[in-house]
Design a protein around this motif. Structure first.
Motif, PDB file in Angstrom:
ATOM      1  N   PRO A 114       0.868  -1.363  -0.141  1.00 60.67           N
ATOM      2  CA  PRO A 114      -0.125   0.048   0.051  1.00 60.67           C
ATOM      3  C   PRO A 114       0.938   1.373   0.056  1.00 60.67           C
ATOM      4  N   LEU A 115       0.379   2.226  -0.605  1.00 59.41           N
ATOM      5  CA  LEU A 115       1.159   3.555  -0.767  1.00 59.41           C
ATOM      6  C   LEU A 115       0.500   4.522  -0.115  1.00 59.41           C
ATOM      7  N   ARG A 116      -0.699   5.066  -0.577  1.00 59.38           N
ATOM      8  CA  ARG A 116      -1.751   5.970  -0.100  1.00 59.38           C
ATOM      9  C   ARG A 116      -2.994   5.375   0.274  1.00 59.38           C
ATOM     10  N   ASP A 117      -3.431   6.268   1.476  1.00 60.13           N
ATOM     11  CA  ASP A 117      -4.843   6.023   1.937  1.00 60.13           C
ATOM     12  C   ASP A 117      -5.854   6.397   0.864  1.00 60.13           C
ATOM     13  N   GLU A 118      -7.311   6.390   1.082  1.00 57.08           N
ATOM     14  CA  GLU A 118      -8.134   6.704   0.132  1.00 57.08           C
ATOM     15  C   GLU A 118      -8.318   8.287   0.027  1.00 57.08           C
ATOM     16  N   GLN A 119      -7.661   9.152   0.798  1.00 56.14           N
ATOM     17  CA  GLN A 119      -7.764  10.523   0.514  1.00 56.14           C
ATOM     18  C   GLN A 119      -6.489  10.801  -0.255  1.00 56.14           C
ATOM     19  N   GLY A 120      -5.504   9.949  -0.603  1.00 52.23           N
ATOM     20  CA  GLY A 120      -4.208  10.220  -1.697  1.00 52.23           C
ATOM     21  C   GLY A 120      -3.267  10.606  -0.656  1.00 52.23           C
ATOM     22  N   GLN A 121      -3.157  10.422   0.637  1.00 51.57           N
ATOM     23  CA  GLN A 121      -2.038  10.826   1.247  1.00 51.57           C
ATOM     24  C   GLN A 121      -1.103   9.457   1.601  1.00 51.57           C
ATOM     25  N   LEU A 122       0.160   9.798   1.468  1.00 49.19           N
ATOM     26  CA  LEU A 122       1.237   8.753   1.405  1.00 49.19           C
ATOM     27  C   LEU A 122       1.031   8.109   3.098  1.00 49.19           C
ATOM     28  N   LEU A 123       1.140   6.715   2.931  1.00 47.83           N
ATOM     29  CA  LEU A 123       1.252   6.039   4.130  1.00 47.83           C
ATOM     30  C   LEU A 123       2.679   6.081   4.898  1.00 47.83           C
ATOM     31  N   PRO A 124       2.702   5.914   6.176  1.00 48.50           N
ATOM     32  CA  PRO A 124       4.063   5.982   6.812  1.00 48.50           C
ATOM     33  C   PRO A 124       5.009   5.001   6.406  1.00 48.50           C
ATOM     34  N   GLY A 125       6.297   5.566   6.038  1.00 49.61           N
ATOM     35  CA  GLY A 125       7.379   4.686   5.534  1.00 49.61           C
ATOM     36  C   GLY A 125       7.627   5.024   4.234  1.00 49.61           C
ATOM     37  N   VAL A 126       6.473   5.350   3.448  1.00 50.94           N
ATOM     38  CA  VAL A 126       6.478   5.522   2.093  1.00 50.94           C
ATOM     39  C   VAL A 126       6.823   6.982   1.660  1.00 50.94           C
ATOM     40  N   ARG A 127       8.064   7.104   0.753  1.00 52.19           N
ATOM     41  CA  ARG A 127       8.248   8.465   0.161  1.00 52.19           C
ATOM     42  C   ARG A 127       8.142   8.544  -1.343  1.00 52.19           C
ATOM     43  N   ALA A 128       7.473   9.244  -1.971  1.00 48.71           N
ATOM     44  CA  ALA A 128       7.298   9.225  -3.408  1.00 48.71           C
ATOM     45  C   ALA A 128       7.867  10.780  -3.797  1.00 48.71           C
ATOM     46  N   GLU A 129       8.354  10.833  -4.886  1.00 49.13           N
ATOM     47  CA  GLU A 129       8.635  11.963  -5.606  1.00 49.13           C
ATOM     48  C   GLU A 129       8.553  12.043  -7.066  1.00 49.13           C
ATOM     49  N   ASP A 130       8.087  13.249  -7.478  1.00 48.73           N
ATOM     50  CA  ASP A 130       7.848  13.209  -8.944  1.00 48.73           C
ATOM     51  C   ASP A 130       8.982  13.231  -9.798  1.00 48.73           C
ATOM     52  N   CYS A 131       9.034  12.475 -10.843  1.00 49.95           N
ATOM     53  CA  CYS A 131      10.319  12.624 -11.648  1.00 49.95           C
ATOM     54  C   CYS A 131      10.429  13.902 -12.470  1.00 49.95           C
ATOM     55  N   GLY A 132       9.321  14.893 -12.706  1.00 53.94           N
ATOM     56  CA  GLY A 132       9.352  15.955 -13.383  1.00 53.94           C
ATOM     57  C   GLY A 132       8.852  15.935 -14.848  1.00 53.94           C
ATOM     58  N   VAL A 133       8.872  16.986 -15.444  1.00 53.17           N
ATOM     59  CA  VAL A 133       8.549  17.034 -16.725  1.00 53.17           C
ATOM     60  C   VAL A 133       9.124  16.232 -17.787  1.00 53.17           C
ATOM     61  N   LYS A 134       8.743  15.656 -18.602  1.00 52.58           N
ATOM     62  CA  LYS A 134       9.396  14.689 -19.460  1.00 52.58           C
ATOM     63  C   LYS A 134       9.387  15.056 -20.948  1.00 52.58           C
ATOM     64  N   MET A 135      10.106  14.342 -21.846  1.00 53.71           N
ATOM     65  CA  MET A 135      10.031  14.887 -23.358  1.00 53.71           C
ATOM     66  C   MET A 135       8.783  14.738 -23.996  1.00 53.71           C
ATOM     67  N   GLY A 136       7.701  13.735 -23.289  1.00 55.51           N
ATOM     68  CA  GLY A 136       6.557  13.389 -23.569  1.00 55.51           C
ATOM     69  C   GLY A 136       5.765  12.670 -22.569  1.00 55.51           C
ATOM     70  N   LEU A 137       4.415  12.452 -22.835  1.00 50.37           N
ATOM     71  CA  LEU A 137       3.685  11.683 -21.685  1.00 50.37           C
ATOM     72  C   LEU A 137       3.623  12.323 -20.407  1.00 50.37           C
ATOM     73  N   ASN A 138       3.485  13.633 -20.526  1.00 49.47           N
ATOM     74  CA  ASN A 138       3.293  14.380 -19.472  1.00 49.47           C
ATOM     75  C   ASN A 138       2.017  14.417 -18.586  1.00 49.47           C
ATOM     76  N   GLY A 139       0.924  13.646 -19.203  1.00 44.02           N
ATOM     77  CA  GLY A 139      -0.435  13.288 -18.554  1.00 44.02           C
ATOM     78  C   GLY A 139      -0.082  11.981 -17.650  1.00 44.02           C
ATOM     79  N   VAL A 140       1.301  11.477 -17.710  1.00 43.00           N
ATOM     80  CA  VAL A 140       1.500  10.269 -16.647  1.00 43.00           C
ATOM     81  C   VAL A 140       2.167  10.608 -15.445  1.00 43.00           C
TER      82      VAL A 140
END
Length: 778
Positions: free
Chosen positions: A360-386
């Motif tokens: 599990p990564l996030r709760d139903e409200q979209g908040q990260l769970l304890p011990g999990v860290r996430a970071e956005d890779c940033g703007v890409k050459m394409g597929l920025n809707g992902v």
């Protein structure tokens, strides 16, 4: 007129014979073209002398004019040109579009209708095959001979087949699924837009994803009864969606394909019952966390670890170093609530290799769970809707039941068991989840190539540029260079369509016995298809000039969004290495099964191919009938593959015998192995294209597909002509003949080009804007 007869055939004698008058323009072009070989000149002469309306004297004079050992002088050719142009001044110009028409009209001007050796239409029809043998653009040749003549607009030639009939052939697999997806794409909510604000774009893509889930997309793959699951239907839905926004397609692939697929293939009935329905409805968005910063394609050595705690009955998932962070994970930065995480599994202090757990990564409200860290890779050459992201785990505890335990189980007491005793075999069995992803990416990439070709070919059929003085500008698609740059990729696209349907059939029906063969096939076709997509979209962009550079016309987004297809779901170069190793394994097994029999069979098979295709007659044959023989093309590709396989095995064996370790030996012959894999995949693609065309019943559709098959097959030979020349499989005259046959096929397919892209059935609303107009009829 002074006639120079010091050498070469006589102009005066030629022009004195009325029965040769229709052939004069062809004779002039034959000698001034500069491309005809002596063999082709002789073949043209034999065909011309076979005309029933030639008398004995005309035949003798014609033989002199088509003698490669005694060509006409430059002065004689200049006199012929002057004669043609002076006679043409007396024509009532009606837009002659071929040398055959021009020759017949010139003969009529000189002698009247009664002097013609045959009625006008019959004469032009009889001469047409001779003109085809020249391998030049008839209209261009006529314009060059008659520069001052007024021109009229010639109506486009209608397509030779019904596009809807061909579309039925292309959509013969899962037609109901394709129709359903097109219906979804036809609703007002699904219109192609190019949104440059990343957060807005991601929200739009996720909204689309929810709408598709609500319409039942997830249940195509995972119905209420998991036993009725059909990933073949889902892959076809993915392929059809790829005509639309590719960020949406990737989100679909990540959530339903990779995340759902890992649960389906690696989990058991309990996971299917409890988790898959939530995945299908998008109640539980997920991601697939395999790749790590420090390991990329090397999944066996990922560092993330899951240690079993017997005290609590939980696995403790941990990222031990920065190089172990999960990298480029689609859905991870924002939307995923759970991940399939590939880790090193440790039980009672023993490492059992790579296994997958649901974390599990996030709760139903979209908040990260304890011990999990996430970071956005940033703007890409394409597929920025992902929302691609990075993941770290700091001793995250998950229940024992979250182990996807189809192939290995851990008891509450910490006992590890597996039905697969070999750790290596167990690892590769678990990686079987990647096969569906590779099949999907290959099919989706091909849809993007189809979109690019539909845009560029439609534009090339409308856009005009340059032309003779006093005449309408020529359409881009009438230029030979434009035909080559677009119709050859079109032929490859059709060839891949048939090959990928074969792959899908093999994937859906695979057994344990042929699973590795299917995996190798998927790897090779994924690489070949996505490389083709990248090349094709670049060509399509260039073929549309500045219009192709406009974002509104979709080609820039298609290029940017598909560029990564060559590296995700497996780097293409690495995948081709997998193909080559699989071929070498099969080659070795031929000898291991029954050494004497296998060696003799291999020698006989290769000798038979050499006798058939390397004898002097075959090596030199240059006629269209021979070159357009699919069996000839396929034998040539099989010979190349067989020769490269045998030589690769020799090179490896020689190095290993001299003391080089096997890893280093493979590195030293990597380039050779890449060539082998490429040759193998090309052979498979042509083989499946030929087999597919053979099953088509409609004569017109079968004919146009046959031309596309010839263009693909001869294009492969043309691209590899250096290898075939080096290995004495063809001679230079045959290589030149292949090149000219490719040009002829492009010219023949030009009238059908627009209809061929219409047959793809791409919704107009998915193609962007103005550049795609004019698609109402072929």
């Amino acid at each position: 007129m002074a006639i120079d007869e010091a050498q070469g055939p006589s102009v005066q004698e030629l022009l004195s014979l009325p029965r040769l008058a229709p052939l004069v323009p062809m004779l002039y072009v034959a000698w001034t073209d500069g491309e005809l070989t002596p063999e082709e000149i002789r073949a043209l002469g034999a065909a011309a002398r076979a005309q029933s309306w030639l008398d004995l004297r005309s035949t003798v004079v014609l033989a002199r004019w088509l003698d490669p050992l005694s060509p006409p002088t430059p002065r004689a050719l200049a006199q012929l040109r002057e004669h043609i142009q002076r006679t043409a001044e007396r024509l009532e110009h009606s837009g002659q579009q071929s040398l055959a028409e021009l020759g017949a009209h010139l003969a009529e001007v000189l002698g009247g209708k009664n002097a013609l050796p045959a009625p006008m239409q019959e004469l032009a029809r009889t001469l047409a095959p001779l003109e085809t043998a020249l391998g030049i653009s008839s209209a261009e040749a006529v314009r060059a001979l008659m520069p001052g003549a007024p021109r009229r607009e010639v109506p486009p030639t209608p397509a030779s087949f019904a596009p809807d009939t061909l579309r039925t052939v292309l959509e013969r697999t899962y037609p109901d699924v394709r129709a359903k997806v097109r219906e979804w794409l036809g609703t007002p909510a699904f219109r192609y837009v190019d949104e440059r604000d990343t957060s807005t774009y991601r929200a739009q893509v996720f909204s689309w994803l929810n709408q598709l889930a609500a319409r039942g997309l997830g249940k195509i793959a995972y119905p209420d009864d998991p036993k009725q699951a059909d990933l073949g239907a889902f892959i076809v839905a993915f392929e059809t969606l790829a005509f639309f926004d590719l960020s949406l397609v990737v989100k679909v692939g990540v959530n339903f394909g990779l995340f759902g697929g890992s649960i389906y293939f690696l989990g058991t009935e309990r996971h299917h019952r409890e988790v898959l329905p939530k995945v299908a409805s998008l109640e539980l968005p997920g991601c697939f966390a395999m790749s790590e910063l420090g390991h990329g394609s090397n999944v066996r050595d990922v560092e993330t670890v899951a240690r079993y705690d017997t005290q609590t009955g939980e696995f403790v998932v941990h990222t031990p170093s920065e190089s172990a962070r999960k990298e480029w994970i689609g859905n991870a930065a924002q939307h995923a609530r759970m991940a399939t995480v590939f880790t090193q599994l440790e039980v009672q202090g023993e490492n059992h290799g790579v296994h997958a757990l649901l974390v599990p990564l996030r709760d139903e409200q979209g908040q990260l769970l304890p011990g999990v860290r996430a970071e956005d890779c940033g703007v890409k050459m394409g597929l920025n809707g992902v929302d691609n992201g990075r993941l770290w785990f700091d001793r995250v505890r998950v229940p024992r039941e979250n182990l996807l335990d189809r192939f290995a189980q851990v008891s509450p007491e910490g006992e590890y068991t597996s039905s697969i005793s070999s750790a290596s075999r167990r690892f590769f069995t678990m990686l079987g989840t990647l096969v569906a992803g590779r099949v999907s990416v290959a099919c989706g990439g091909l849809s993007a190539a189809k979109s690019g070709l539909a845009i560029a070919i439609s534009y090339g059929n409308e856009r005009r540029q340059f032309g003779p003085a006093g005449a309408p500008e020529a359409r881009l698609l009438d230029y030979q260079t434009h035909q080559l740059r677009l119709l050859r990729p079109l032929a490859t696209t059709y060839a891949l369509d048939f090959a990928l349907k074969y792959l899908l059939k093999r994937y859906v029906g695979r057994t344990e016995a042929d699973a590795q063969e299917v995996e190798s096939l998927a790897a090779g076709l994924k690489a070949y298809s996505t490389w083709h997509t990248t090349r094709t979209l670049q060509v399509a962009r260039e073929a549309c000039g500045g219009q192709g550079y406009l974002v509104a016309n979709r080609l820039p987004s298609l290029k940017a969004d598909t560029d990564v297809f060559t590296t995700f779901e497996g780097d293409n170069t690495v995948l081709m290495q997998l193909v080559a190793k699989s071929l070498l394994t099969g080659y070795r097994q031929q000898f291991a099964d029954d050494r004497v029999f296998a060696v003799m069979k291999l020698i006989v098979d290769r000798a038979a191919g050499a006798i058939t295709d390397r004898n002097p007659f075959q090596v030199r044959r240059t006629g269209s009938e021979h070159l357009r023989d699919g069996d000839f093309q396929l034998r040539a590709l099989r010979f190349r593959e067989s020769d490269l396989l045998a030589s690769a095995a020799r090179r490896l064996r020689k190095r290993i015998a001299s003391g080089v370790d096997s890893f280093q030996a493979f590195i030293e012959v990597q380039d050779h192995l890449q060539a082998l894999a490429h040759a193998h995949v090309e052979r498979v693609v042509l083989e499946q294209f030929l087999a597919g065309v053979e099953q088509v019943e409609d004569p017109a559709v079968k004919a146009v597909l046959g031309k596309l098959s010839d263009l693909y097959g001869l294009g492969c030979l043309l691209d590899a002509s250096g290898w075939f020349l080096e290995n004495d499989h063809i001679e230079s005259a045959k290589a030149k003949a292949i090149r000219k046959e490719v040009l002829r096929l492009c010219a023949e397919l030009r009238p059908d080009a627009v209809a061929l892209v219409h047959a793809f059935g791409i919704p107009d609303t998915s193609l962007g804007a103005p550049i795609g107009l004019g698609r109402s009829s072929p």
